[in-house]
Design a protein around this motif. Structure first.
Motif, PDB file in Angstrom:
ATOM      1  N   GLY A   1      41.088   5.446  21.799  1.00  0.00           N
ATOM      2  CA  GLY A   1      41.128   4.436  20.749  1.00  0.00           C
ATOM      3  C   GLY A   1      42.497   4.369  20.104  1.00  0.00           C
ATOM      4  O   GLY A   1      43.114   5.408  19.846  1.00  0.00           O
ATOM      5  N   THR A   2      42.958   3.167  19.805  1.00  0.00           N
ATOM      6  CA  THR A   2      44.322   3.014  19.283  1.00  0.00           C
ATOM      7  C   THR A   2      44.371   2.539  17.831  1.00  0.00           C
ATOM      8  O   THR A   2      45.455   2.294  17.312  1.00  0.00           O
ATOM      9  CB  THR A   2      45.129   2.027  20.151  1.00  0.00           C
ATOM     10  OG1 THR A   2      44.546   0.719  20.052  1.00  0.00           O
ATOM     11  CG2 THR A   2      45.155   2.484  21.609  1.00  0.00           C
ATOM     12  N   TYR A   3      43.222   2.403  17.177  1.00  0.00           N
ATOM     13  CA  TYR A   3      43.234   1.957  15.779  1.00  0.00           C
ATOM     14  C   TYR A   3      43.907   3.024  14.914  1.00  0.00           C
ATOM     15  O   TYR A   3      43.468   4.164  14.848  1.00  0.00           O
ATOM     16  CB  TYR A   3      41.811   1.702  15.295  1.00  0.00           C
ATOM     17  CG  TYR A   3      41.731   1.190  13.862  1.00  0.00           C
ATOM     18  CD1 TYR A   3      42.462   0.079  13.466  1.00  0.00           C
ATOM     19  CD2 TYR A   3      40.910   1.810  12.934  1.00  0.00           C
ATOM     20  CE1 TYR A   3      42.383  -0.408  12.162  1.00  0.00           C
ATOM     21  CE2 TYR A   3      40.828   1.340  11.624  1.00  0.00           C
ATOM     22  CZ  TYR A   3      41.568   0.232  11.251  1.00  0.00           C
ATOM     23  OH  TYR A   3      41.497  -0.241   9.960  1.00  0.00           O
ATOM     24  N   LYS A   4      45.017   2.651  14.280  1.00  0.00           N
ATOM     25  CA  LYS A   4      45.820   3.570  13.468  1.00  0.00           C
ATOM     26  C   LYS A   4      46.229   4.814  14.259  1.00  0.00           C
ATOM     27  O   LYS A   4      46.385   5.901  13.709  1.00  0.00           O
ATOM     28  CB  LYS A   4      45.055   3.978  12.204  1.00  0.00           C
ATOM     29  CG  LYS A   4      44.764   2.809  11.270  1.00  0.00           C
ATOM     30  CD  LYS A   4      44.070   3.263  10.009  1.00  0.00           C
ATOM     31  CE  LYS A   4      43.804   2.094   9.064  1.00  0.00           C
ATOM     32  NZ  LYS A   4      43.103   2.502   7.828  1.00  0.00           N
ATOM     33  N   ALA A   5      46.405   4.649  15.563  1.00  0.00           N
ATOM     34  CA  ALA A   5      46.742   5.784  16.429  1.00  0.00           C
ATOM     35  C   ALA A   5      48.144   6.303  16.150  1.00  0.00           C
ATOM     36  O   ALA A   5      49.053   5.542  15.817  1.00  0.00           O
ATOM     37  CB  ALA A   5      46.639   5.377  17.899  1.00  0.00           C
ATOM     38  N   GLY A   6      48.311   7.599  16.292  1.00  0.00           N
ATOM     39  CA  GLY A   6      49.626   8.221  16.171  1.00  0.00           C
ATOM     40  C   GLY A   6      50.196   8.179  14.776  1.00  0.00           C
ATOM     41  O   GLY A   6      51.415   8.276  14.596  1.00  0.00           O
ATOM     42  N   ASN A   7      49.304   8.028  13.780  1.00  0.00           N
ATOM     43  CA  ASN A   7      49.774   7.963  12.385  1.00  0.00           C
ATOM     44  C   ASN A   7      50.878   6.921  12.204  1.00  0.00           C
ATOM     45  O   ASN A   7      51.886   7.162  11.526  1.00  0.00           O
ATOM     46  CB  ASN A   7      50.267   9.340  11.926  1.00  0.00           C
ATOM     47  CG  ASN A   7      49.162  10.384  11.952  1.00  0.00           C
ATOM     48  OD1 ASN A   7      48.041  10.104  11.539  1.00  0.00           O
ATOM     49  ND2 ASN A   7      49.459  11.577  12.449  1.00  0.00           N
ATOM     50  N   GLY A   8      50.687   5.787  12.858  1.00  0.00           N
ATOM     51  CA  GLY A   8      51.662   4.707  12.741  1.00  0.00           C
ATOM     52  C   GLY A   8      52.588   4.561  13.925  1.00  0.00           C
ATOM     53  O   GLY A   8      53.251   3.549  14.077  1.00  0.00           O
ATOM     54  N   ASN A   9      52.637   5.576  14.784  1.00  0.00           N
ATOM     55  CA  ASN A   9      53.478   5.509  15.985  1.00  0.00           C
ATOM     56  C   ASN A   9      52.577   5.340  17.202  1.00  0.00           C
ATOM     57  O   ASN A   9      52.385   6.272  17.980  1.00  0.00           O
ATOM     58  CB  ASN A   9      54.350   6.764  16.109  1.00  0.00           C
ATOM     59  CG  ASN A   9      55.444   6.604  17.163  1.00  0.00           C
ATOM     60  OD1 ASN A   9      55.374   5.712  18.013  1.00  0.00           O
ATOM     61  ND2 ASN A   9      56.438   7.463  17.116  1.00  0.00           N
ATOM     62  N   CYS A  10      52.032   4.147  17.336  1.00  0.00           N
ATOM     63  CA  CYS A  10      51.061   3.880  18.395  1.00  0.00           C
ATOM     64  C   CYS A  10      51.676   4.011  19.788  1.00  0.00           C
ATOM     65  O   CYS A  10      51.050   4.515  20.706  1.00  0.00           O
ATOM     66  CB  CYS A  10      50.467   2.489  18.207  1.00  0.00           C
ATOM     67  SG  CYS A  10      49.275   2.009  19.450  1.00  0.00           S
ATOM     68  N   GLU A  11      52.910   3.537  19.925  1.00  0.00           N
ATOM     69  CA  GLU A  11      53.564   3.588  21.239  1.00  0.00           C
ATOM     70  C   GLU A  11      53.616   5.020  21.767  1.00  0.00           C
ATOM     71  O   GLU A  11      53.254   5.290  22.913  1.00  0.00           O
ATOM     72  CB  GLU A  11      54.975   3.014  21.150  1.00  0.00           C
ATOM     73  CG  GLU A  11      55.707   3.012  22.488  1.00  0.00           C
ATOM     74  CD  GLU A  11      57.135   2.491  22.394  1.00  0.00           C
ATOM     75  OE1 GLU A  11      57.897   2.706  23.355  1.00  0.00           O
ATOM     76  OE2 GLU A  11      57.492   1.886  21.356  1.00  0.00           O
ATOM     77  N   LYS A  12      54.058   5.955  20.941  1.00  0.00           N
ATOM     78  CA  LYS A  12      54.134   7.358  21.365  1.00  0.00           C
ATOM     79  C   LYS A  12      52.751   7.924  21.656  1.00  0.00           C
ATOM     80  O   LYS A  12      52.549   8.648  22.650  1.00  0.00           O
ATOM     81  CB  LYS A  12      54.808   8.209  20.294  1.00  0.00           C
ATOM     82  CG  LYS A  12      54.954   9.680  20.694  1.00  0.00           C
ATOM     83  CD  LYS A  12      55.614  10.501  19.603  1.00  0.00           C
ATOM     84  CE  LYS A  12      55.844  11.944  20.055  1.00  0.00           C
ATOM     85  NZ  LYS A  12      54.579  12.615  20.462  1.00  0.00           N
ATOM     86  N   ALA A  13      51.772   7.577  20.813  1.00  0.00           N
ATOM     87  CA  ALA A  13      50.415   8.087  21.010  1.00  0.00           C
ATOM     88  C   ALA A  13      49.851   7.628  22.355  1.00  0.00           C
ATOM     89  O   ALA A  13      49.211   8.415  23.068  1.00  0.00           O
ATOM     90  CB  ALA A  13      49.514   7.628  19.874  1.00  0.00           C
TER      91      ALA A  13
END
Length: 281
Positions: A18-30
């Motif tokens: 799931g990518t909702y609010k993924a990576g604490n704002g850094n979705c690309e890295k997550a």
């Protein structure tokens, strides 16, 4: 990773990211970290406003687009035939792709008081069916739909929904909706499979996880898997991303499954398609 087979014979992994609010704002890295950890199914939505970040992650990864499964959703304010067509094209542009593997209607109603929701859903689904027939979407489905929402579509549709993504976890099983989907061969996906983290604090789950030599998240994910539900999991830690996939080497015993299925309500988000949101501290 093992796969689910849908009614149109398409297969998808038994665990998604799931990518909702993924990576604490850094979705690309997550997303890149998740790809490197073994995930191939990525769940997003127009509402998440991260589709372009996912496109960048795919471009900067070592994986081909066709080797990944990208799912997005049309937002509830875009219900209707023309609105859905526009929303779909916008998502394609943001994701830098010419097709979607999975496309879902995010919510059945624009708001709980939407008296025209039935007709809007029918028109939205007509657009989804057309895009599916054109090969621009491989799998069409819905999200946050309860039986009465699904029946409204199924009474008029040409192609039955293949997927329904709803909030599902230990302490919030939505058994009526789950049973309806199973009976109608609709794959259930679980968002918030850990009850927004609240489930993890239950002492009985900690004891049970220790019994199996697993973490509480692994126990929660395995529980859903054994019920034939596809968890949509998110994490910003590579270690936990990998850990969350490591649930295929043990099985929860029958009595423990019944115990987990009968726990009182824990960790409900407060979201419901027919009611105003309930806020929790």
């Amino acid at each position: 990773m093992e796969n689910f087979k849908l009614t149109n014979a398409i297969t998808i992994p038994k665990i998604g990211f799931g990518t909702y609010k993924a990576g604490n704002g850094n979705c690309e890295k997550a997303v890149i970290d998740a790809i490197n950890s073994g995930y191939t199914y990525f769940d997003t939505a127009a509402f998440y406003k991260n589709e372009s970040d996912i496109a960048k992650a795919i471009k900067n990864s070592n994986v081909k687009r066709e080797d990944l499964i990208i799912a997005s959703k049309v937002w509830r304010e875009d219900l209707g035939y023309d609105e859905t067509m526009k929303a779909f094209e916008k998502s394609l542009k943001e994701l830098n792709t010419d097709y979607l593997d999975v496309y879902l209607i995010h919510w059945p109603k624009e708001n709980p008081n939407d008296i025209n929701w039935k007709q809007k859903n029918i028109e939205t689904w007509k657009a989804m069916e057309e895009l599916y027939k054109l090969g621009r979407i491989k799998v069409i489905g819905v999200s946050n739909y309860l039986p009465h929402h699904l029946i409204n579509l199924m009474d008029t549709c040409e192609i039955k929904p293949m997927v329904n993504q709803i909030e599902l976890h230990i302490g919030y099983l939505q058994k009526t909706a789950l049973d309806f989907c199973v009976k109608n061969d609709i794959l259930v996906q679980a968002w918030s499979p850990l009850g927004r983290g609240r489930v993890l604090n239950e002492e009985s789950l900690k004891e049970m996880a220790e019994k199996y030599g697993k973490t509480v998240p692994q126990l929660c994910i395995r529980f859903l898997y054994q019920l034939g539900i596809m968890p949509i999991i998110k994490s910003s830690s590579i270690c936990r991303m990998k850990e969350n996939l490591d649930i295929f080497d043990f099985s929860i015993e029958r009595d423990d499954m019944y115990y987990l299925m009968c726990l009182p309500q824990i960790g409900w988000s407060g979201e419901h398609p027919d009611r105003q949101r309930v806020y929790f501290d």
